[in-house]
Structure formats: C-alpha cells, structure tokens
Design a protein around this motif. Structure first.
Motif, PDB file in Angstrom:
ATOM      1  N   GLU A  93       0.965  -1.346   0.019  1.00  0.00           N
ATOM      2  CA  GLU A  93       0.154  -0.043  -0.041  1.00  0.00           C
ATOM      3  C   GLU A  93       0.898   1.388  -0.116  1.00  0.00           C
ATOM      4  O   GLU A  93       0.503   2.209  -0.691  1.00  0.00           O
ATOM      5  N   ASN A  94       1.922   1.175   0.754  1.00  0.00           N
ATOM      6  CA  ASN A  94       2.944   2.452   0.881  1.00  0.00           C
ATOM      7  C   ASN A  94       3.536   2.564  -0.566  1.00  0.00           C
ATOM      8  O   ASN A  94       3.871   3.839  -0.976  1.00  0.00           O
ATOM      9  N   GLN A  95       3.896   1.492  -1.098  1.00  0.00           N
ATOM     10  CA  GLN A  95       4.722   1.539  -2.564  1.00  0.00           C
ATOM     11  C   GLN A  95       3.486   2.311  -3.605  1.00  0.00           C
ATOM     12  O   GLN A  95       3.706   2.917  -4.482  1.00  0.00           O
ATOM     13  N   GLN A  96       2.200   1.728  -3.346  1.00  0.00           N
ATOM     14  CA  GLN A  96       1.263   2.238  -4.379  1.00  0.00           C
ATOM     15  C   GLN A  96       1.028   3.736  -4.114  1.00  0.00           C
ATOM     16  O   GLN A  96       0.977   4.611  -5.044  1.00  0.00           O
ATOM     17  N   ILE A  97       0.896   3.988  -2.954  1.00  0.00           N
ATOM     18  CA  ILE A  97       0.831   5.652  -2.542  1.00  0.00           C
ATOM     19  C   ILE A  97       1.978   6.392  -2.966  1.00  0.00           C
ATOM     20  O   ILE A  97       1.694   7.533  -3.311  1.00  0.00           O
ATOM     21  N   HIS A  98       3.175   5.910  -3.034  1.00  0.00           N
ATOM     22  CA  HIS A  98       4.243   6.408  -3.154  1.00  0.00           C
ATOM     23  C   HIS A  98       4.455   6.746  -4.741  1.00  0.00           C
ATOM     24  O   HIS A  98       4.801   7.786  -5.317  1.00  0.00           O
ATOM     25  N   THR A  99       4.016   5.494  -5.392  1.00  0.00           N
ATOM     26  CA  THR A  99       3.708   5.741  -6.978  1.00  0.00           C
ATOM     27  C   THR A  99       2.721   6.829  -7.308  1.00  0.00           C
ATOM     28  O   THR A  99       2.955   7.689  -8.073  1.00  0.00           O
ATOM     29  N   LYS A 100       1.572   6.683  -6.663  1.00  0.00           N
ATOM     30  CA  LYS A 100       0.741   7.805  -6.931  1.00  0.00           C
ATOM     31  C   LYS A 100       1.049   9.272  -6.512  1.00  0.00           C
ATOM     32  O   LYS A 100       0.703  10.286  -7.331  1.00  0.00           O
ATOM     33  N   GLN A 102       4.101  10.340  -6.672  1.00  0.00           N
ATOM     34  CA  GLN A 102       4.946  10.670  -7.787  1.00  0.00           C
ATOM     35  C   GLN A 102       4.247  11.124  -8.819  1.00  0.00           C
ATOM     36  O   GLN A 102       4.494  12.455  -9.579  1.00  0.00           O
ATOM     37  N   GLN A 103       3.179  10.310  -9.474  1.00  0.00           N
ATOM     38  CA  GLN A 103       2.582  10.817 -10.469  1.00  0.00           C
ATOM     39  C   GLN A 103       1.632  12.151 -10.245  1.00  0.00           C
ATOM     40  O   GLN A 103       1.557  13.104 -11.165  1.00  0.00           O
ATOM     41  N   THR A 104       1.230  12.423  -8.999  1.00  0.00           N
ATOM     42  CA  THR A 104       0.707  13.542  -8.644  1.00  0.00           C
ATOM     43  C   THR A 104       1.386  14.846  -8.528  1.00  0.00           C
ATOM     44  O   THR A 104       1.147  15.829  -9.093  1.00  0.00           O
ATOM     45  N   GLN A 105       2.699  14.522  -7.912  1.00  0.00           N
ATOM     46  CA  GLN A 105       3.608  15.564  -7.921  1.00  0.00           C
ATOM     47  C   GLN A 105       4.039  15.705  -9.433  1.00  0.00           C
ATOM     48  O   GLN A 105       4.256  17.195  -9.824  1.00  0.00           O
ATOM     49  N   ALA A 106       4.222  15.142 -10.400  1.00  0.00           N
ATOM     50  CA  ALA A 106       4.399  15.372 -11.690  1.00  0.00           C
ATOM     51  C   ALA A 106       3.323  16.239 -12.347  1.00  0.00           C
ATOM     52  O   ALA A 106       3.461  17.178 -13.184  1.00  0.00           O
ATOM     53  N   GLU A 107       2.189  15.805 -12.183  1.00  0.00           N
ATOM     54  CA  GLU A 107       0.794  16.435 -12.526  1.00  0.00           C
ATOM     55  C   GLU A 107       0.793  17.678 -12.231  1.00  0.00           C
ATOM     56  O   GLU A 107       0.565  18.893 -12.548  1.00  0.00           O
ATOM     57  N   LEU A 108       1.173  17.968 -10.783  1.00  0.00           N
ATOM     58  CA  LEU A 108       1.066  19.205  -9.947  1.00  0.00           C
ATOM     59  C   LEU A 108       2.204  20.266 -10.887  1.00  0.00           C
ATOM     60  O   LEU A 108       1.731  21.509 -10.938  1.00  0.00           O
ATOM     61  N   ASP A 109       3.468  19.848 -10.932  1.00  0.00           N
ATOM     62  CA  ASP A 109       4.317  20.604 -11.460  1.00  0.00           C
ATOM     63  C   ASP A 109       4.071  21.077 -12.882  1.00  0.00           C
ATOM     64  O   ASP A 109       4.187  22.385 -13.202  1.00  0.00           O
ATOM     65  N   ARG A 110       3.351  20.033 -13.834  1.00  0.00           N
ATOM     66  CA  ARG A 110       2.890  20.569 -14.921  1.00  0.00           C
ATOM     67  C   ARG A 110       2.031  21.543 -15.090  1.00  0.00           C
ATOM     68  O   ARG A 110       2.012  22.426 -15.587  1.00  0.00           O
ATOM     69  N   ALA A 111       0.902  21.299 -13.951  1.00  0.00           N
ATOM     70  CA  ALA A 111      -0.149  22.548 -13.916  1.00  0.00           C
ATOM     71  C   ALA A 111       0.375  23.691 -13.425  1.00  0.00           C
ATOM     72  O   ALA A 111      -0.050  24.833 -13.796  1.00  0.00           O
ATOM     73  N   GLN A 112       1.398  23.716 -12.422  1.00  0.00           N
ATOM     74  CA  GLN A 112       2.169  24.911 -12.056  1.00  0.00           C
ATOM     75  C   GLN A 112       2.728  25.556 -13.234  1.00  0.00           C
ATOM     76  O   GLN A 112       2.872  26.747 -13.257  1.00  0.00           O
ATOM     77  N   LYS A 113       3.321  24.899 -13.843  1.00  0.00           N
ATOM     78  CA  LYS A 113       4.102  25.483 -15.161  1.00  0.00           C
ATOM     79  C   LYS A 113       2.921  26.261 -16.170  1.00  0.00           C
ATOM     80  O   LYS A 113       3.102  27.380 -16.593  1.00  0.00           O
TER      81      LYS A 113
END
Length: 187
Positions: A93-100, A102-113
């Motif tokens: 579960e921790n690994q899944q949350i970590h993967t999610k 990372q994906q959310t962080q990438a989306e957030l960075d893209r949205a901020q850009k």
C-alpha cells in the motif's frame, strides 16, 4: 525384589571380612536390614516424606508447562505470520501511495508550469488591451479633431461661397476641444 536385597546382604556379609583387614576385630559389625514393605506401601524418605510424590507432580507440571508453552508458541507463530502479512500489505500500500504521489507531483508541477504560462499570457494580453484602449481613445480624439477641422473647413467654404452660417456652427468654432471621459493612462 526381596530376593535381590537378601542376596546383596549375604554377599556383603561374605565380603566384609576380606575388606575389614586388621581393624575388623576391634569393633563389632552391626548389620541392619531394610524394612520390608507390602505391595501397596511405598518407602518414604526420613528427610522428605513427599519427595516421591512431588517428583510425579513435577513431571506432570513440566508436561503441562511444555504443552502450554507449545500452545503459546503456536499462537505467537500465528500472530507473527499475521503481522508479517499485514506488514507486507502495508508495504504494498505504501508503494502504491508512493507511486501515486510521484504521479500527482508530476501533474502538479505540470499544472504549475501551465498556470505560470497562463499568467504570463494574461499579463501580455492585459498590456496589449491597455495599449489598444489608449490607441482607441487616441484615435477617438484624432477623429474629434478631424471632425472639428472638417466643420471649420466647411464653415469657411460656406462663408466664401456667400452662404450663411447658422449660429450653432459659429459657436462651435469658439468651443474648446472636448476632453475624453476616460483617461487612457489609468486603464
């Protein structure tokens, strides 16, 4: 068993003179026979009469303790297996949350850009809009000036041709140029 005890006594009496040597004659030897017990009776020690009974209960207690320890060991093994399973589930579960994450962080960075780019575009558009407003207001002022100049020119042409100029047009020459309602620098 009684036969063995009697045989042992007889044999010890026979061998006693061999081991006694020269001291054997000074003190008389006293022979004590052990008491004979019945089939239902058990011998008891003089120092601890319950010694033989405690041994049986101690063995029973040891067996019970071993069984209890075995049951506890089995319970603890089952709990350990369950906790290991829960631990593995939590790791997954921790690994899944970590993967999610990372994906959310990438989306957030893209949205901020994208938001930063949109803000820059809005600022450029606002500057262009303000420039356009000032151009429109300037154009409007130029149009008014042009209209006034045309009217004055028409008035002079009419006067040169010998026509009469109405009073309203004569006053228009004296009127100062109108000021714009909105200052283009404030927008």
């Amino acid at each position: 068993m009684k036969k063995h005890v009697k045989m042992l006594m007889i044999l010890s009496l026979m061998l006693l003179p061999l081991f006694s040597g020269c001291f054997g004659g000074q003190n008389p030897v006293r022979i004590v026979f052990p008491p004979e017990f019945g089939d239902n009776e058990q011998p008891q020690s003089a120092a601890n009469p319950k010694r033989f009974k405690e041994q049986n209960t101690a063995q029973a207690n040891a067996i019970e303790t071993a069984l209890e320890m075995s049951e506890k060991c089995a319970q603890l093994s089952a709990e350990s297996a369950e906790l290991q399973k829960q631990n593995e589930n939590l790791r997954q579960e921790n690994q899944q949350i970590h993967t999610k994450l990372q994906q959310t962080q990438a989306e957030l960075d893209r949205a901020q850009k994208e938001l930063s780019q949109a803000n820059d575009l809005i600022m450029e558009t606002r500057v262009d809009l303000n420039d356009w407003k000032s151009d429109v207001l300037g154009f409007r002022d130029e149009m008014r000036k042009s209209d006034i100049a045309q009217l004055q020119t028409l008035k002079k042409i009419v006067e040169l041709l010998g026509g009469e100029v109405p009073q309203q047009l004569a006053v228009a020459d004296d009127v100062v140029q109108p000021q714009p309602l909105i200052d283009p620098n404030t927008l």
